[in-house]
Design a protein around this motif. Structure first.
Motif, PDB file in Angstrom:
ATOM      1  N   ILE A  40      21.876  10.807 -11.587  1.00 25.74           N
ATOM      2  CA  ILE A  40      23.046  11.367 -12.247  1.00 25.74           C
ATOM      3  C   ILE A  40      23.183  13.059 -12.051  1.00 25.74           C
ATOM      4  O   ILE A  40      22.212  13.431 -12.380  1.00 25.74           O
ATOM      5  CB  ILE A  40      22.243  11.120 -14.092  1.00 25.74           C
ATOM      6  N   PRO A  41      24.296  14.218 -12.510  1.00 32.89           N
ATOM      7  CA  PRO A  41      24.197  15.153 -12.551  1.00 32.89           C
ATOM      8  C   PRO A  41      23.389  15.696 -13.098  1.00 32.89           C
ATOM      9  O   PRO A  41      23.321  15.553 -14.005  1.00 32.89           O
ATOM     10  CB  PRO A  41      25.895  15.376 -12.301  1.00 32.89           C
ATOM     11  N   GLY A  42      22.529  16.951 -13.287  1.00 32.95           N
ATOM     12  CA  GLY A  42      21.911  18.184 -13.825  1.00 32.95           C
ATOM     13  C   GLY A  42      20.566  16.959 -14.239  1.00 32.95           C
ATOM     14  O   GLY A  42      19.447  17.921 -14.499  1.00 32.95           O
ATOM     15  N   LYS A  43      20.214  16.104 -13.977  1.00 31.86           N
ATOM     16  CA  LYS A  43      19.080  14.835 -13.139  1.00 31.86           C
ATOM     17  C   LYS A  43      17.852  15.337 -12.101  1.00 31.86           C
ATOM     18  O   LYS A  43      19.310  14.960 -10.452  1.00 31.86           O
ATOM     19  CB  LYS A  43      19.148  13.648 -14.196  1.00 31.86           C
ATOM     20  N   GLU A  44      17.249  14.733 -11.723  1.00 35.73           N
ATOM     21  CA  GLU A  44      16.770  13.899 -10.800  1.00 35.73           C
ATOM     22  C   GLU A  44      16.702  12.865  -9.659  1.00 35.73           C
ATOM     23  O   GLU A  44      17.489  12.152 -11.357  1.00 35.73           O
ATOM     24  CB  GLU A  44      15.250  14.851 -10.614  1.00 35.73           C
ATOM     25  N   ARG A  45      17.115  12.806  -9.088  1.00 36.15           N
ATOM     26  CA  ARG A  45      16.421  11.890  -8.254  1.00 36.15           C
ATOM     27  C   ARG A  45      15.699  10.299  -8.366  1.00 36.15           C
ATOM     28  O   ARG A  45      14.462  10.927  -8.464  1.00 36.15           O
ATOM     29  CB  ARG A  45      17.017  11.990  -6.572  1.00 36.15           C
ATOM     30  N   ALA A  92      25.579   5.836 -12.521  1.00 32.99           N
ATOM     31  CA  ALA A  92      25.231   6.868 -11.857  1.00 32.99           C
ATOM     32  C   ALA A  92      25.582   6.929 -10.541  1.00 32.99           C
ATOM     33  O   ALA A  92      26.245   5.431 -10.101  1.00 32.99           O
ATOM     34  CB  ALA A  92      23.566   6.921 -11.423  1.00 32.99           C
ATOM     35  N   MET A  93      25.173   7.694  -9.265  1.00 34.15           N
ATOM     36  CA  MET A  93      25.762   7.424  -8.080  1.00 34.15           C
ATOM     37  C   MET A  93      24.656   6.728  -7.731  1.00 34.15           C
ATOM     38  O   MET A  93      23.242   6.942  -7.819  1.00 34.15           O
ATOM     39  CB  MET A  93      25.555   8.665  -7.334  1.00 34.15           C
ATOM     40  N   TYR A  94      24.678   5.935  -6.916  1.00 33.65           N
ATOM     41  CA  TYR A  94      23.609   4.579  -6.342  1.00 33.65           C
ATOM     42  C   TYR A  94      23.221   5.072  -4.662  1.00 33.65           C
ATOM     43  O   TYR A  94      24.194   5.270  -4.083  1.00 33.65           O
ATOM     44  CB  TYR A  94      23.750   3.461  -6.390  1.00 33.65           C
ATOM     45  N   TYR A  95      22.079   5.699  -4.528  1.00 30.91           N
ATOM     46  CA  TYR A  95      21.736   5.439  -2.875  1.00 30.91           C
ATOM     47  C   TYR A  95      20.992   4.581  -2.680  1.00 30.91           C
ATOM     48  O   TYR A  95      19.818   4.188  -3.226  1.00 30.91           O
ATOM     49  CB  TYR A  95      21.380   6.685  -3.033  1.00 30.91           C
ATOM     50  N   CYS A  96      21.060   4.028  -1.464  1.00 25.05           N
ATOM     51  CA  CYS A  96      20.097   2.792  -0.279  1.00 25.05           C
ATOM     52  C   CYS A  96      19.270   4.009   0.624  1.00 25.05           C
ATOM     53  O   CYS A  96      19.637   4.999   0.447  1.00 25.05           O
ATOM     54  CB  CYS A  96      20.748   2.406  -0.184  1.00 25.05           C
ATOM     55  N   ALA A  97      18.140   3.992   0.229  1.00 28.13           N
ATOM     56  CA  ALA A  97      17.449   4.577   1.724  1.00 28.13           C
ATOM     57  C   ALA A  97      15.918   4.135   2.083  1.00 28.13           C
ATOM     58  O   ALA A  97      15.774   3.257   1.969  1.00 28.13           O
ATOM     59  CB  ALA A  97      16.934   5.995   0.137  1.00 28.13           C
ATOM     60  N   ALA A  98      15.665   4.143   2.841  1.00 25.78           N
ATOM     61  CA  ALA A  98      15.199   3.532   4.340  1.00 25.78           C
ATOM     62  C   ALA A  98      13.952   4.606   5.262  1.00 25.78           C
ATOM     63  O   ALA A  98      14.587   6.199   5.530  1.00 25.78           O
ATOM     64  CB  ALA A  98      15.646   2.837   5.489  1.00 25.78           C
TER      65      ALA A  98
END
Length: 124
Positions: A40-45, A92-98
């Motif tokens: 969320i903009p302004g917050k940590e991932r 929020a913007m949701y991201y996938c990570a590996a």
């Protein structure tokens, strides 16, 4: 390793969405820890859920436990995030990570080197 997310969109409170993360590439040695994060903009991932390999036990953040579920489609090299009982705070913007792993997995974004481009989820 390249990651491509899809499945975001707009939904009303109480609704559901399923996010997909297509994984292109793999590690010749070790396992792969995969996770979903949101920003969320302004917050940590924030880490939402993570899982080691295809048979590991998933870990979830307290904010989504009992509502979100990780699953794999091994044949399609895809990680899913099923999101139920959505609330506006999930917007929020949701991201996938590996990340390659030798037995560990994490909900800490700093653990991961490979990220997708993100997919927007909006709950109203």
């Amino acid at each position: 390793v390249q990651l491509v997310e899809s499945g975001g969109g707009s939904v009303q409170t109480g609704g559901s969405l399923r996010l997909s993360c297509q994984v292109n590439g793999s590690y010749k040695r070790g396992s792969m820890c995969m996770g979903w994060f949101r920003h969320i903009p302004g917050k940590e991932r924030e880490g939402v859920g993570s899982i080691l390999g295809t048979n590991g036990s998933p870990a979830y953040s307290d904010s989504v436990k009992g509502r979100f579920t990780l699953s794999h489609d091994n044949g399609k090299n895809t990680l899913f995030l099923q999101m139920n009982s959505l609330v506006p705070e999930d917007t929020a913007m949701y991201y996938c990570a590996a990340e390659r792993s030798w037995g560990l997995c994490s909900l800490d974004p700093k653990f991961f080197r490979h990220w997708g481009q993100g997919t927007q989820v909006t709950v109203s």
